[in-house]
Design an enzyme around this catalytic site. Structure first.
Site, PDB file in Angstrom:
ATOM      1  N   LYS A  90      19.975  12.553  10.432  1.00 58.67           N
ATOM      2  CA  LYS A  90      20.535  12.547   9.704  1.00 58.67           C
ATOM      3  C   LYS A  90      20.280  11.256   8.978  1.00 58.67           C
ATOM      4  CE  LYS A  90      22.309  16.437   7.703  1.00 58.67           C
ATOM      5  NZ  LYS A  90      23.111  18.067   7.750  1.00 58.67           N
ATOM      6  N   LYS A 140      22.523  28.939   4.221  1.00 50.79           N
ATOM      7  CA  LYS A 140      23.917  28.621   5.164  1.00 50.79           C
ATOM      8  C   LYS A 140      24.181  30.101   5.600  1.00 50.79           C
ATOM      9  CE  LYS A 140      24.183  24.495   4.636  1.00 50.79           C
ATOM     10  NZ  LYS A 140      24.356  23.452   5.418  1.00 50.79           N
TER      11      LYS A 140
HETATM   12 MG    MG Z   1      23.756  20.933   8.847  1.00 46.94          MG
END
Ligand code: MG
Length: 351
Positions: free
Chosen positions: A242, A142
Site C-alpha cells: 500500500k 470483505k
Molecule cells: Mg486489506
C-alpha cells in the site's frame, strides 16, 4: 467527498471520504500528496486529525527549517504525503513521470475491485455482476466471522469460476477460527487477505501451513523489514503493498523484498482520490505485481465526475498508467474548492 455507496468492512463503515492533502510549493517544485488516513483509527493508527497535527507542528516546520524531513517514529501517513508532494514537485520540474522514476515499464495495470459488506443479497449480486461486466479482473469481498462462507459462495456463483476472487478479513479472526478458515479453500480464492491480527506472525504461519489458499498480508506489512520477516517465517504467501500507507520509497522497498523472495505482490488501495490513485497505479506498474490487486476506476468510489483529478477509467479491464511528469494527474481546483472545509498554510518565514 460523498462515496457512491458506503464501504463497510470488519473495521468500520465509510460513507463520506474525508481527505487531507499536502501541497508543497517552493524552489524544488510544486507538488501534491494525499494523506492516507481515515477519520477514526479503526484500520490504522493514524487519523486525519493526528496526521494534521504531525504535519503542522512537526514535519512541515522541520522541513522548512532544515530542508529535509526529520526522522520520526510513526505518523507514516503524514510523512508519506509530504514525501509524495516533494517527489511530485521535483519530477514535474524535471519532466519525469512517477512510473518512469520508479522504473515501472507497464503502460496499463489490471483493475480490481473491493466490495464491502452488503446484507441485501440481491443488491450484492447486482453489484458483483456490474463490476464483472464493466471488466474488473479481480473481485475482493470483505469477510468477518459469521459473514464469510455464505458471502463467498454467493460471490463465486455470481462471478463464475474464471474471475479471480479474493477475500479480506481485515484481521478479524483468530487462530481458533482455523477450521472455518480452511473451509474457505473450497471457493478457489486467489488469496485470503489478513485473516488474523496484524502482529500475529506465528499464528499466520500456522494458519498458512493448514490452508491451500495463499495468505496475503496487508495490515501486518508496515515496512520492508516486517515484510521480509513475515515471508521468512512463512506468515504470508502474498503481500499487499500500500503506497498510500507506506510511502512511495518504502512501497518500492516492500516490492523489492517480494521480488527477491519470489512472492507475488498485490497493489493495495485505500479509497484514494485521484492524487493517491495516481501513486497507486504507478507503483502497481512495477514488475513484481503479478497478481491483480485493488486498482479501481475513480467512478467506483466517486461517480463519473466526482474526483479531484481527471478520472481513472477502465479500458478493457485495465487502468492506464499516467505518463505525464510527476503524478501525471491535474488537480481540478474548482472541484477542490467545492469540497474544501479547511486550509492551513505554513511558510518558511514563519518557522
Ligand atoms: Mg486489506
Amino acid at each position: 467527498m460523498p462515496l457512491v455507496e458506503p464501504f463497510r468492512t470488519a473495521t468500520g463503515e465509510t460513507a463520506t471520504k474525508e481527505a487531507l492533502l499536502v501541497r508543497v510549493r517552493g524552489d524544488a517544485g510544486d507538488g501534491w500528496g494525499e494523506v492516507a488516513a481515515f477519520t477514526t483509527p479503526g484500520y490504522a493508527p493514524d487519523t486525519i486529525d493526528t496526521a494534521r497535527l504531525a504535519l503542522r507542528d512537526y514535519l512541515l516546520p522541520a522541513l522548512l527549517a532544515h530542508g529535509t524531513l526529520p526522522s520520526v517514529r510513526g505518523h507514516g501517513a503524514a510523512r508519506a504525503a509530504v514525501e509524495c508532494a516533494l517527489l511530485d514537485g521535483r519530477l514535474r520540474r524535471d519532466g519525469v513521470s512517477l512510473a518512469a522514476h520508479l522504473g515501472a515499464a507497464r503502460a496499463h495495470v489490471d483493475a480490481g475491485v473491493a466490495i464491502g459488506f452488503c446484507d441485501d443479497v440481491p443488491r450484492f449480486g447486482e453489484l458483483l455482476r456490474s463490476y464483472v461486466e464493466a471488466g474488473y479482473r479481480r473481485v475482493k469481498c470483505k469477510i468477518e466471522p459469521g459473514r464469510d462462507a455464505a458471502v463467498l459462495r454467493a460471490a463465486r456463483r455470481t462471478v463464475g469460476d474464471d474471475v479471480p476472487l479474493a477475500a479480506d478479513a481485515n484481521g478479524s479472526y483468530t487462530l481458533a477460527d482455523a477450521p472455518a478458515l480452511t473451509g474457505l479453500d473450497a471457493f478457489g480464492l486467489q488469496c485470503l487477505e489478513q485473516p488474523l491480527a496484524a502482529d500475529a506472525l506465528a499464528d499466520h504461519a500456522a494458519l498458512a501451513a493448514r490452508m491451500r489458499t495463499p495468505t496475503c498480508l496487508d495490515e501486518t506489512v508496515t515496512s520492508a523489514t516486517v515484510a521480509r520477516d513475515a515471508i521468512t517465517f512463512g506468515a504470508g504467501g502474498v503481500v499487499s503493498v500500500k503506497p498510500a500507507r507506506l510511502g512511495i520509497a518504502e512501497a518500492r522497498a516492500v516490492h523489492d523484498v517480494c521480488v527477491a523472495a519470489g512472492v507475488p505482490a498485490v497493489a493495495g488501495g485505500m479509497l484514494e482520490t485521484g492524487i493517491g490513485r495516481a501513486v497507486l497505479v504507478a507503483v502497481a506498474a512495477l514488475p513484481g505485481f503479478t497478481m491483480t490487486g485493488d486498482c479501481s476506476a475513480s467512478d467506483r468510489y466517486f461517480g463519473l465526475d466526482g474526483d479531484l483529478t481527471e478520472p481513472f477509467v477502465l479500458e478493457g479491464g485495465r487502468l492506464r498508467v499516467p505518463d505525464l511528469p510527476g503524478l501525471g494527474v491535474t488537480v481540478r481546483h474548482e472541484q477542490l474548492e467545492r469540497f474544501t472545509v479547511a486550509r492551513e498554510r505554513i511558510r518558511a518565514e514563519d518557522v
